[in-house]
Scaffold this active site. Structure first.
Site: not given
Length: 487
Positions: A77, A152, A176
């Protein structure tokens, strides 16, 4: 079909037999990304040259010196810093930022022999539930490209679901990792706060953020969590507790396990399909010898409000470092220092980030601190106490991961309150600091649903045992999007 349909254990066997090399696996990842990412839009930056060179180097390492994840490709990420590989947090304000060091977990990936193939898209600074808040692109759900992958860490889940990489890392502040794992039909674990080092994770809300693994199956998830866990002298909030061999606990035996089902998790706002999939899953677990009882977490109703006050307050402090001076985007139109601060932040941050900075700054201000921030901290204490009380008598808590399957892109983007409510089942876990895992448990209109299993502090072992036992009795985790077959 891609070789990434195989588990890491099967891939290791293929490497030992000579059917595949690590260079083949790395090439497969980049080939899949080239074929599919125009549709999925998961990756922001690729590490092709370094990854290819690293694969050739690792192929020379004798098999007896290799671990269970050796040579496996992984996506990271984009809020986890990677030396020499652009890290933007999907924000214009960090466009072009090249870190000069690796996050602790990136070093741990390297120690395990894993190969970072690239950086994954996200909601800007991890603020969002749909991946629509990125400054660069909107990631799509591989099961239906007109739907969101969640957020996210939506791209971290989408890349695994699409078979672009077999492993990815996400971060979880209020759901998330788990919510996108549910939306994309993969396995996502939010470890206990402190289990994994946050050094090198760009902070959103420091008392809530936690890095965790996303995979296609439970055993691979357990292997990756073990590889990235442990105390870190660079992170004073990392916990000095032993890291178990999680995979060794995966025996399928849950006889005598006590499961709590909060009535609040199956109440108003939870869709019928999500509710039924959980009830069906509980029957499977009962059939394996577990007992199931209803409980109450009475203060859960305050979780959403408490979370958005606390996380926004911490964000307003953490994001003050992005000022147009030290690194990142700098406005070219400023005439003095004050204008430089204002314009750099106004032009560099997106709407959702600005919204949360303003909410957090307001909550921390002198006239409102007691009414909002202090009250939210008190609510957090009550929420944690609810979980502590339930765990005195039960081994795990189970409910849906999200109230519905993934929604259509654009459906909620102009409605922040509806968007925030998508995390209503995951947020309390972050406030309590306990671990939770999401595993696939069904479908609604062709879109995956997730089962959330919540555990005691630092008892990820039990979560994996329950998740694995359930996974072995169902075939949801084996199903793949039609996208796997294309091109």
């Amino acid at each position: 079909m891609t070789v990434f349909e195989r588990t890491s254990a099967q891939l290791q066997e293929s490497l030992k037999s000579g059917e595949l090399t690590i260079a083949d696996l790395t090439k497969e990842a980049f080939d899949r990304i080239e074929k599919l990412d125009g549709d999925v839009q998961a990756f922001l930056a690729l590490n092709k040259e370094q990854a290819t060179a690293k694969a050739a180097e690792l192929d020379q390492v004798p098999f007896e010196e290799r671990g269970p994840l050796f040579g496996m490709p992984i996506g990271v990420k984009d809020n986890i810093v990677t030396e020499g590989l652009e890290t933007t947090c999907a924000s214009k304000i960090l466009e072009g930022f090249m870190p000069i060091y690796d996050a602790t977990i990136v070093k741990k990936l390297r120690d395990a022999g894993m190969i970072t193939v690239g950086k994954l898209n996200m909601d800007e600074f991890a603020m969002g539930s749909s991946n629509e808040n990125s400054a660069y692109k909107t990631t799509k759900n591989p099961w239906n490209l007109s739907h969101v992958p969640g957020g996210s860490s939506g791209a971290s889940a989408a890349a695994v679901a699409a078979g672009e990489v077999p492993f990815s890392l996400g971060s979880d502040t209020g759901g998330s990792i788990r919510q996108p794992a549910a939306y994309c039909g993969v396995v996502g674990m939010k470890p206990t706060y402190g289990r994994v080092s946050r050094f090198g994770l760009v902070a959103f809300a420091s008392s809530l953020d936690q890095i965790g693994p996303i995979t296609r199956n439970v055993k691979d998830n357990a292997l990756l969590l073990e590889a990235i866990s442990g105390v870190d002298e660079m992170d004073s909030t990392s916990a000095d507790v032993p890291v178990p061999n999680y995979a060794a606990a995966l025996d399928g035996n849950i006889k005598g396990l006590k499961i709590a089902v909060p009535k609040e998790f199956l109440g108003e706002g939870v869709g019928e399909a999500a509710k039924q999939s959980v009830l069906d899953a509980l029957e499977v677990l009962k059939g394996l010898g577990a007992t199931v009882e209803e409980v109450s977490l009475p203060h859960s109703k305050y979780a959403l409000a408490a979370y958005y006050i606390l996380s926004s307050s911490e964000a307003s402090s953490n994001l003050s470092r992005f000022d147009g001076i030290r690194y990142g985007y700098r406005s070219e139109n400023a005439k003095n220092l004050l204008e430089l601060y204002k314009q750099s932040r106004a032009e560099g941050f997106g709407d959702e980030v600005k919204r949360r900075i303003m909410l957090g700054t307001y909550s921390l201000s002198a006239g409102t601190y007691d009414a909002y921030y202090k009250k939210a901290q008190q609510a957090r204490t009550l929420i944690k106490a609810d979980y502590d009380k339930v765990f005195e008598n039960y081994d795990v808590i189970i409910g849906p991961t999200a109230p519905t399957p993934a929604f259509a892109i654009g459906a909620n983007i102009d409605d922040p309150m509806t968007m925030y409510a998508n995390d209503i089942l995951t947020i309390p876990i972050n406030l309590a600091g306990v671990p939770a895992i999401s595993v696939p448990c069904g479908f609604e209109n062709g879109l995956p649903l997730g089962l959330q299993i919540i555990g005691k502090h630092f008892d990820e072992e039990t979560l994996y045992r329950v998740a694995y036992a359930y996974e072995q009795q169902t075939d949801f985790a084996k199903q793949t999007p039609a996208l796997w077959e294309v091109k």
